[in-house]
Write a protein that holds these residues in place. Structure first.
Motif, short mmCIF file in Angstrom:
data_model
loop_
_atom_site.label_atom_id
_atom_site.label_comp_id
_atom_site.label_asym_id
_atom_site.label_seq_id
_atom_site.Cartn_x
_atom_site.Cartn_y
_atom_site.Cartn_z
N THR A 345 0.84 -1.19 0.00
CA THR A 345 0.00 0.00 0.00
C THR A 345 0.88 1.24 0.00
O THR A 345 1.76 1.35 0.83
CB THR A 345 -0.91 0.04 1.24
OG1 THR A 345 -1.68 -1.15 1.24
CG2 THR A 345 -1.83 1.25 1.21
N GLN A 353 -1.60 9.26 -3.43
CA GLN A 353 -2.35 9.90 -2.37
C GLN A 353 -2.24 11.41 -2.43
O GLN A 353 -2.76 12.11 -1.59
CB GLN A 353 -1.86 9.41 -1.01
CG GLN A 353 -2.19 7.95 -0.78
CD GLN A 353 -1.73 7.52 0.58
OE1 GLN A 353 -0.57 7.26 0.79
NE2 GLN A 353 -2.65 7.46 1.51
N HIS A 504 -6.66 8.17 5.55
CA HIS A 504 -6.45 6.76 5.24
C HIS A 504 -7.75 5.95 5.32
O HIS A 504 -7.71 4.73 5.49
CB HIS A 504 -5.41 6.13 6.17
CG HIS A 504 -4.04 6.70 5.99
ND1 HIS A 504 -2.90 5.99 6.28
CD2 HIS A 504 -3.62 7.91 5.55
CE1 HIS A 504 -1.85 6.74 6.03
NE2 HIS A 504 -2.27 7.91 5.59
N TYR A 506 -10.05 4.74 3.04
CA TYR A 506 -10.15 4.63 1.59
C TYR A 506 -11.56 4.28 1.12
O TYR A 506 -11.98 4.72 0.04
CB TYR A 506 -9.14 3.61 1.08
CG TYR A 506 -7.72 3.92 1.49
CD1 TYR A 506 -7.19 5.19 1.29
CD2 TYR A 506 -6.92 2.97 2.11
CE1 TYR A 506 -5.90 5.50 1.68
CE2 TYR A 506 -5.63 3.26 2.51
CZ TYR A 506 -5.13 4.53 2.29
OH TYR A 506 -3.85 4.83 2.69
N SER A 536 -4.90 3.28 -3.57
CA SER A 536 -4.45 3.27 -2.18
C SER A 536 -4.95 2.02 -1.45
O SER A 536 -4.32 1.56 -0.50
CB SER A 536 -4.94 4.52 -1.45
OG SER A 536 -4.40 5.68 -2.04
#
Length: 609
Positions: A345, A353, A504, A506, A536
């Motif tokens: 990741t 990102q 974070h 996602y 991500s």
């Protein structure tokens, strides 16, 4: 006694004129009847025009324009009535009215006697001209004919009837303006220039040339119909006819219809009027500087040929070489973050990102990895980026490409006291973001936000710069403000998606990017953000599908290189090196001033050994 006097009447002036000797005409006086009719027509026309110009009560405008048209049955009054109907969101009625009064001649059958008698149903007090053909006088006014076509096309476009709107504009582009004349389908057709000259331009007029507006409308419709090459040619033709057609320039920039470096060359080649006299610029040179302030690509380029030969093999070199090469890509997260390597990741600083967008809904652009960022607020990238713009000092490196290409337009805008304009600041913010300076971008976006909190050009780059700098709290407040201001806009939900991506989360980011794409399917930044959220979460197939959707929205000939760049980075992340090389190389050929494709090609070479 003691009674309150009545308020003054708006008709007191007319009553005073009557008391001063203006005696009404006798019922049998023909001249008096004509004067009364003329006065009444003038009153109705003035009331309708003023109501339409104020744009506060389109219903009032339609009421007075309807009364006026029933009295005069004049084509000009029919056009006024159609404009009022269009302003009142009655597009279909406006188009039917224009067809009924033969202001859209090609759409009316020449031998259809029923159509010729339809107007008598709406206007029974007037006699329809016999003979099955509209009076030639209605063709003799080309400005009115073109304006009617523009009104009808605008109404049909709002109804998503792009084919009929394009057909109306095609039939309006002809010379001479008669139903039997062939249409002009090519911008290189000399009849287009003859048409523009035949209408002429009123010296000092504030309006854009009608033929330029016609070309701009055709270009926008071609782009909506999925023909970017023809759209580009018609939009460029609009600017060649009249450089004041800002809509054409905005569409070219927002839809990325011009290849990298082509914008500056095209703008400088336009006719801006008189040249400098005694050191002062004449004509519309100030508008040229405004246009150049929006140009993202400069005339130079980051050479894709700058490769070193080692053993007969070309090796693309990035900003660093050897063991000190700073790796930061989808395939190589920062070395200090080993967890992202093991789990597959990307880390927070990965390009996947760090999302971006331009102010347009088509030219989505990525933010860049920390190895490519310039966070020291280097104002040499965009001279005079502060508010007010500052003149360069003696230490400014004038050999830098930005010093020669960027300085002149921004210096001129500073001299014209336009440096505090939100539009100019938004252009500078977009350019700063494309020059890898999110800190400077954020500063300019904040200044724009103070002057114009809901400026439509900055939300995407504002959210992207906050994301790249990991400003969660500020991103949270920005997203809330944008959504509260317009829940139906993709920009607000794009900012929400960026916030969850920064946190974070996602799955939540994917939901909100998806909502943005549903609200505005042609918003490429939302599609790129959608793909970044999938990448991500290590969902490669969905990420590539999103990036392809963004690519379809960009021009197939030139345009934005970022969708291709993201596709290449995703293939690089999943270790498909041949496909990664293909897409990254294609991206670098389009975006020649962007060092990120070269950096990613260097990563490909590193992995190939």
């Amino acid at each position: 006694e003691g009674a309150t006097p009545p308020p003054p009447s708006v008709f007191e002036g007319e009553e005073l004129a009557a008391s001063e000797g203006v005696v009404p005409s006798a019922p049998g006086d023909d001249d008096g009847d004509d004067d009364e009719d003329t006065r009444l027509d003038g009153q109705l026309r003035s009331l309708a025009t003023n109501a339409l110009r104020s744009n506060t009560s389109p219903t009032t405008a339609t009421f007075y324009a309807s009364l006026l048209l029933s009295r005069t049955n004049d084509p000009g009054d029919a056009l006024l009535y159609a404009k009022a109907l269009a302003a009142n969101d009655e597009g279909r009625r406006a188009v039917l009215l224009l067809e009924r009064h033969r202001l859209l001649l090609p759409n009316v059958s020449e031998n259809d006697d029923d159509n010729n008698n339809d107007s008598s149903l709406l206007f029974p007090h007037h006699t329809v001209v016999p003979g099955g053909r509209a009076p030639e006088a209605r063709v003799a006014n080309p400005e009115r004919h073109i304006e009617a076509a523009l009104v009808a096309a605008r109404c049909l476009t709002q109804l998503s009837d792009y084919d009929d709107a394009n057909s109306i504009l095609e039939h309006a582009t002809r010379y001479p303006l008669t139903p039997s004349s062939p249409t002009i389908d090519d911008v290189d057709d000399p009849r287009l220039a003859i048409l523009a000259r035949s209408i002429g331009r009123v010296p000092g007029a504030a309006v854009v040339h009608p033929v330029a507006e016609l070309c701009c409308a055709r270009g926008r419709l071609y782009d909506e119909l999925g023909n970017p090459s023809r759209a580009r040619e018609w939009l460029k033709a609009a600017l060649r006819i009249d450089v004041r057609c800002v809509d054409a320039w905005n569409w070219l920039c927002e839809r990325s219809l011009l290849a990298g470096g082509e914008e500056r060359e095209f703008v400088e080649g336009l006719n801006w009027g008189s040249k400098e006299v005694d050191g002062r610029k004449g004509g519309y040179c100030w508008l040229r500087d405004v246009y150049l302030g929006r140009v993202l690509e400069e005339s130079g380029e980051v050479s894709m040929e700058g490769r070193s030969k080692r053993g007969g093999k070309e090796i693309v070199l990035g900003p660093g070489q050897g063991k000190d090469y700073p790796l930061s890509s989808p395939s190589f997260p920062p070395i200090h973050d080993q967890s992202s390597i093991h789990h597959g990741t990307p880390s927070l600083t990965s390009p996947h990102q760090i999302i971006t967008a331009t102010p347009s809904c088509l030219a989505g652009t990525p933010a860049h990895p920390t190895s490519m960022q310039n966070n020291n607020n280097d104002l040499s990238l965009i001279p005079f980026a502060n508010t007010p713009f500052q003149k360069p000092n003696d230490n400014t490196n004038m050999n830098h490409p930005s010093a020669t290409n960027n300085t002149k337009p921004y210096q001129s805008l500073h001299n014209l006291r336009l440096s505090n304009n939100p539009e100019i600041l938004s252009f500078a913010a977009i350019k700063a973001y494309h020059l890898h300076s999110p800190t400077l971008t954020l500063t300019l976006c904040q200044k724009t936000h103070v002057l114009d909190p809901l400026n439509p050009r900055t939300p995407f780059v504002h959210a992207a710069s906050l994301l790249s700098l990991s400003r969660k709290r500020a991103l949270f407040h920005l997203a809330h403000k944008l959504v509260d201001a317009n829940p139906r806009s993709a920009a607000g939900w794009f900012a929400v998606g960026c916030y969850y991506l920064c946190c974070h989360k996602y799955d939540a980011a994917q939901r909100h990017f998806c909502r943005a794409t549903r609200l505005e399917p042609r918003c490429a930044p939302a599609w790129i953000g959608f793909g970044c959220a999938f990448a991500s979460a290590d969902e490669s197939d969905q990420a590539l599908a999103s990036f392809r959707a963004a690519q379809r929205l960009c021009s197939s000939n030139g345009g934005s290189h970022y969708p291709l760049l993201y596709m290449g980075m995703e293939y690089l992340r999943t270790n498909h090196l041949s496909l990664a090389w293909h897409f990254l190389n294609s991206s670098g050929k389009i975006g020649r001033r962007d060092p990120l494709p070269v950096n990613e090609l260097g990563v490909v070479c590193y992995k190939k050994g």
